[in-house]
Design an enzyme around this catalytic site. Structure first.
Site, PDB file in Angstrom:
ATOM      1  CE  LYS A 140      16.375  76.977  35.293  1.00 22.12           C
ATOM      2  NZ  LYS A 140      17.499  77.399  35.915  1.00 22.12           N
ATOM      3  CB  ALA A 173       9.074  88.651  31.890  1.00 21.90           C
ATOM      4  N   GLY A 200       7.747  79.762  29.678  1.00 21.68           N
ATOM      5  CA  GLY A 200       6.587  80.390  30.566  1.00 21.68           C
ATOM      6  C   GLY A 200       6.742  81.897  31.000  1.00 21.68           C
ATOM      7  CB  CYS A 201       9.623  82.613  33.505  1.00 18.56           C
ATOM      8  SG  CYS A 201       9.254  81.387  34.881  1.00 18.56           S
ATOM      9  CB  THR A 202      10.660  84.497  28.357  1.00 16.12           C
ATOM     10  OG1 THR A 202      11.604  83.912  28.936  1.00 16.12           O
ATOM     11  CG2 THR A 202      10.751  85.344  27.143  1.00 16.12           C
TER      12      THR A 202
END
Length: 155
Positions: free
Chosen positions: A40, A50, A45-47
């Site tokens: 998401k 990325a 975590g995804c930030t």
């Protein structure tokens, strides 16, 4: 969930990017492509993951690698993610998670006592011939980019 393995052909796919333009894996034939699946956009975590790739993009490009991030987010949400975090690579929207299913990264997950279906955080390095060269499934969001770089430098 049957995740693709090294040596298998990568599924051909076409998905809308953050600008709602269609992007196909075949556009990158002759190049290495890191296809990374994440759950998401704009979550912690995804930030982290990325931003690590963003900061390593120049080094990855020198090694001949194109980055494609795939999540079930809408193109509009992906555009916000790119703008807010100044991401410098393409994000693709797999809202119906068909591509995630083809790669074998969509399945049951457990989080905070809940069980649900979602994307497993797994990345695939696809070689110039469209075959899976490496599967990255053992990493932290903080070191994902370094795990990929280390693999590329040693192989």
């Amino acid at each position: 969930m049957k995740t693709l393995k090294v040596g298998e052909n990568a599924p051909h796919f076409t998905l809308p990017n953050q600008n709602n333009e269609m992007v196909s894996l075949t556009q990158f034939q002759g190049k290495k492509v890191l296809v990374y699946f994440y759950p998401k956009a704009l979550t912690p975590g995804c930030t982290t993951q990325a931003c690590g790739l963003r900061d390593s993009k120049a080094e990855l490009e020198k090694l001949g690698v194109v980055i494609l991030g795939i999540s079930p987010d809408s193109p509009k949400k992906l555009a916000q993610f790119i703008e807010k975090k100044e991401l410098n690579f393409t994000l693709l929207s797999d809202e119906d998670h068909l591509v995630a299913e083809q790669f074998g990264v969509w399945g049951e997950k457990k989080f905070m006592g809940r069980t649900f279906d979602g994307i497993h955080r797994i990345s695939f390095l696809i070689d110039e011939q469209g075959k899976i060269a490496q599967v990255f499934d053992k990493f932290k969001t903080t070191d994902h980019h370094q795990v990929v770089l280390d693999y590329l430098k040693n192989n």
